[in-house]
Design a protein around this motif. Structure first.
Motif, PDB file in Angstrom:
ATOM      1  N   TYR A  36      51.812  52.243 -10.315  1.00  0.00           N
ATOM      2  CA  TYR A  36      52.568  52.748  -9.170  1.00  0.00           C
ATOM      3  C   TYR A  36      52.204  54.210  -8.925  1.00  0.00           C
ATOM      4  O   TYR A  36      52.011  54.974  -9.873  1.00  0.00           O
ATOM      5  N   PRO A  43      59.742  56.408  -2.504  1.00  0.00           N
ATOM      6  CA  PRO A  43      59.800  55.439  -3.613  1.00  0.00           C
ATOM      7  C   PRO A  43      58.410  55.211  -4.193  1.00  0.00           C
ATOM      8  O   PRO A  43      57.403  55.453  -3.515  1.00  0.00           O
ATOM      9  N   PRO A  44      58.354  54.763  -5.428  1.00  0.00           N
ATOM     10  CA  PRO A  44      57.055  54.404  -6.002  1.00  0.00           C
ATOM     11  C   PRO A  44      56.368  53.343  -5.148  1.00  0.00           C
ATOM     12  O   PRO A  44      57.009  52.441  -4.605  1.00  0.00           O
ATOM     13  N   PRO A  46      53.477  50.407  -5.092  1.00  0.00           N
ATOM     14  CA  PRO A  46      52.609  49.576  -5.930  1.00  0.00           C
ATOM     15  C   PRO A  46      51.143  49.742  -5.556  1.00  0.00           C
ATOM     16  O   PRO A  46      50.803  49.707  -4.367  1.00  0.00           O
ATOM     17  N   TYR A  49      48.423  45.297  -9.395  1.00  0.00           N
ATOM     18  CA  TYR A  49      49.273  44.352 -10.119  1.00  0.00           C
ATOM     19  C   TYR A  49      48.404  43.410 -10.931  1.00  0.00           C
ATOM     20  O   TYR A  49      47.215  43.231 -10.651  1.00  0.00           O
ATOM     21  N   TYR A  87      52.320  55.893 -12.584  1.00  0.00           N
ATOM     22  CA  TYR A  87      53.005  55.232 -13.686  1.00  0.00           C
ATOM     23  C   TYR A  87      52.451  53.829 -13.888  1.00  0.00           C
ATOM     24  O   TYR A  87      52.171  53.116 -12.916  1.00  0.00           O
ATOM     25  N   LEU A  89      53.439  50.071 -15.637  1.00  0.00           N
ATOM     26  CA  LEU A  89      54.617  49.266 -15.951  1.00  0.00           C
ATOM     27  C   LEU A  89      54.160  47.980 -16.613  1.00  0.00           C
ATOM     28  O   LEU A  89      53.269  47.303 -16.095  1.00  0.00           O
ATOM     29  N   TYR A  91      55.264  44.161 -17.546  1.00  0.00           N
ATOM     30  CA  TYR A  91      56.280  43.170 -17.190  1.00  0.00           C
ATOM     31  C   TYR A  91      56.030  41.862 -17.920  1.00  0.00           C
ATOM     32  O   TYR A  91      56.328  40.779 -17.426  1.00  0.00           O
ATOM     33  N   LEU A  96      61.577  45.598 -19.331  1.00  0.00           N
ATOM     34  CA  LEU A  96      60.386  46.136 -18.698  1.00  0.00           C
ATOM     35  C   LEU A  96      60.319  47.623 -19.027  1.00  0.00           C
ATOM     36  O   LEU A  96      61.351  48.304 -19.092  1.00  0.00           O
ATOM     37  N   PHE A  98      58.124  51.445 -18.466  1.00  0.00           N
ATOM     38  CA  PHE A  98      57.149  52.272 -17.771  1.00  0.00           C
ATOM     39  C   PHE A  98      56.502  53.234 -18.759  1.00  0.00           C
ATOM     40  O   PHE A  98      57.129  53.644 -19.758  1.00  0.00           O
TER      41      PHE A  98
ATOM     42  N   ILE B  39      66.028  50.418 -10.759  1.00  0.00           N
ATOM     43  CA  ILE B  39      65.195  51.357 -11.498  1.00  0.00           C
ATOM     44  C   ILE B  39      65.657  52.754 -11.133  1.00  0.00           C
ATOM     45  O   ILE B  39      66.071  52.993  -9.993  1.00  0.00           O
ATOM     46  N   GLN B  41      65.041  57.228 -11.683  1.00  0.00           N
ATOM     47  CA  GLN B  41      64.290  58.368 -12.179  1.00  0.00           C
ATOM     48  C   GLN B  41      65.291  59.476 -12.415  1.00  0.00           C
ATOM     49  O   GLN B  41      65.870  60.005 -11.454  1.00  0.00           O
ATOM     50  N   LEU B  47      60.224  57.070 -14.748  1.00  0.00           N
ATOM     51  CA  LEU B  47      60.924  55.897 -14.253  1.00  0.00           C
ATOM     52  C   LEU B  47      61.509  55.087 -15.406  1.00  0.00           C
ATOM     53  O   LEU B  47      60.877  54.953 -16.459  1.00  0.00           O
ATOM     54  N   TYR B  49      63.575  51.371 -16.164  1.00  0.00           N
ATOM     55  CA  TYR B  49      64.088  50.090 -15.711  1.00  0.00           C
ATOM     56  C   TYR B  49      65.534  49.935 -16.191  1.00  0.00           C
ATOM     57  O   TYR B  49      65.847  50.220 -17.360  1.00  0.00           O
ATOM     58  N   THR B  52      68.172  43.602 -13.754  1.00  0.00           N
ATOM     59  CA  THR B  52      67.793  42.651 -12.702  1.00  0.00           C
ATOM     60  C   THR B  52      68.880  41.606 -12.574  1.00  0.00           C
ATOM     61  O   THR B  52      69.446  41.158 -13.570  1.00  0.00           O
ATOM     62  N   TYR B  96      66.838  53.408  -7.460  1.00  0.00           N
ATOM     63  CA  TYR B  96      66.141  52.524  -6.526  1.00  0.00           C
ATOM     64  C   TYR B  96      66.517  51.071  -6.777  1.00  0.00           C
ATOM     65  O   TYR B  96      66.695  50.657  -7.937  1.00  0.00           O
ATOM     66  N   ARG B 106      53.542  40.044  -9.169  1.00  0.00           N
ATOM     67  CA  ARG B 106      53.843  41.351  -8.591  1.00  0.00           C
ATOM     68  C   ARG B 106      55.280  41.699  -8.901  1.00  0.00           C
ATOM     69  O   ARG B 106      56.182  41.184  -8.240  1.00  0.00           O
ATOM     70  N   PRO B 107      55.523  42.567  -9.870  1.00  0.00           N
ATOM     71  CA  PRO B 107      56.904  42.773 -10.325  1.00  0.00           C
ATOM     72  C   PRO B 107      57.818  43.421  -9.293  1.00  0.00           C
ATOM     73  O   PRO B 107      58.930  42.955  -9.068  1.00  0.00           O
ATOM     74  N   PHE B 108      57.384  44.481  -8.673  1.00  0.00           N
ATOM     75  CA  PHE B 108      58.231  45.219  -7.727  1.00  0.00           C
ATOM     76  C   PHE B 108      57.387  45.639  -6.529  1.00  0.00           C
ATOM     77  O   PHE B 108      56.855  46.733  -6.487  1.00  0.00           O
ATOM     78  N   ASP B 109      57.308  44.737  -5.557  1.00  0.00           N
ATOM     79  CA  ASP B 109      56.497  45.025  -4.381  1.00  0.00           C
ATOM     80  C   ASP B 109      57.224  45.869  -3.351  1.00  0.00           C
ATOM     81  O   ASP B 109      56.618  46.677  -2.657  1.00  0.00           O
ATOM     82  N   TRP B 111      60.525  48.395  -2.362  1.00  0.00           N
ATOM     83  CA  TRP B 111      61.506  49.333  -2.899  1.00  0.00           C
ATOM     84  C   TRP B 111      62.352  49.903  -1.771  1.00  0.00           C
ATOM     85  O   TRP B 111      61.872  50.083  -0.648  1.00  0.00           O
ATOM     86  N   GLY B 112      63.626  50.228  -2.111  1.00  0.00           N
ATOM     87  CA  GLY B 112      64.405  51.024  -1.191  1.00  0.00           C
ATOM     88  C   GLY B 112      63.931  52.467  -1.252  1.00  0.00           C
ATOM     89  O   GLY B 112      63.107  52.832  -2.094  1.00  0.00           O
ATOM     90  N   GLN B 113      64.454  53.290  -0.367  1.00  0.00           N
ATOM     91  CA  GLN B 113      64.080  54.703  -0.330  1.00  0.00           C
ATOM     92  C   GLN B 113      64.670  55.494  -1.483  1.00  0.00           C
ATOM     93  O   GLN B 113      64.218  56.603  -1.782  1.00  0.00           O
TER      94      GLN B 113
END
Lengths: 107, 121
Positions: A36, A43-44, A46, A49, A87, A89, A91, A96, A98, B39, B41, B47, B49, B52, B96, B106-109, B111-113
């Motif tokens: 990321y 936000p981070p 991606p 992957y 970063y 990560l 999974y 999980l 980082f 997640i 920071q 970051l 986790y 979920t 987030y 794809r774990p986290f494609d 994200w919110g702001q």
């Protein structure tokens, strides 16, 4: 918990340089590693992957690779917009985790 | 188009409970294999986790905060919730929510702001 060790913690490079960032896993995670890009106030994002696959919309100068438990994110020709913290990560298993991040700056 | 947005109190005092809401669109927690991850920071750190919640109401928590975390969802209104009890200054940071897919590559494609949370007396 699986520990991810990123190196270097920070670095600076010149525009056009080839840059490689490393993430080492404390135990086997297969290809279950992603990268990321994180910029201030956003936000981070991606980038990679499953260790080697480019995320949607990511420039082709970015690539990911794996050698055993060592994973790399490579930028083939550094551009100014690539300044960020990167970063990794894992999974493969919960929790999980980082890596601690690599801060990349432009000289 | 997947979109997520976090909301929360902004500032709270030590020992209070932090309550965050993630409002999302473009997917449903009523759909098999869908999940919302949380997640954060925190100040000076990278970051981390947190948790979920899955479509079937299964949940996973980071053991480092396990006893303080609660996650829930309102499927009808496309919302997910995170609560952290007994906060302290170490919980100050940006939180987030993300879309995640069970068993996906794809774990986290998405994200919110992010929402900033400050814990201060």
């Amino acid at each position: 918990d699986i520990q991810l060790t990123q190196s270097p913690s920070s670095m600076s490079a010149s525009l056009g340089d080839r840059v490689s960032l490393t993430c080492q896993s404390s135990q086997g995670i297969g290809n279950y590693l992603s990268w990321y890009q994180h910029k201030p106030g956003k936000p981070p994002k991606p980038m990679i992957y499953y260790a080697t696959n480019l995320a949607d919309g990511v420039p082709s100068r970015f690539s990911g690779s794996r050698s055993g438990s060592d994973y790399s994110l490579t930028i083939s020709s550094l551009e100014s917009e690539d300044t960020a913290i990167y970063y990794c990560l894992q999974y493969d298993e919960y929790p999980l985790t980082f890596g601690s991040g690599t801060k990349l700056e432009i000289k | 188009q997947v979109s997520l947005k976090e909301s929360g109190p902004g500032i709270l005092q030590p020992f209070q409970t932090l309550s965050l809401t993630c409002s999302f669109s473009g997917f449903s927690l009523g759909t098999s294999n869908m999940g919302v991850g949380w997640i954060r920071q925190t100040s000076g750190k990278g970051l981390e986790y947190l948790a979920t919640i899955w479509w079937d109401d299964d949940k996973y928590f980071n053991p480092s905060l396990n006893s303080r975390l609660t996650v829930s969802k309102d499927t009808s209104n496309n919302q997910a919730f995170l609560k952290i009890t007994s906060v302290d200054t170490a919980d100050t940071g940006t939180y987030y929510c993300t879309q995640t897919v069970y068993g996906g590559y794809r774990p986290f494609d998405y994200w919110g702001q992010g929402v900033m949370v400050t814990v201060s007396s």
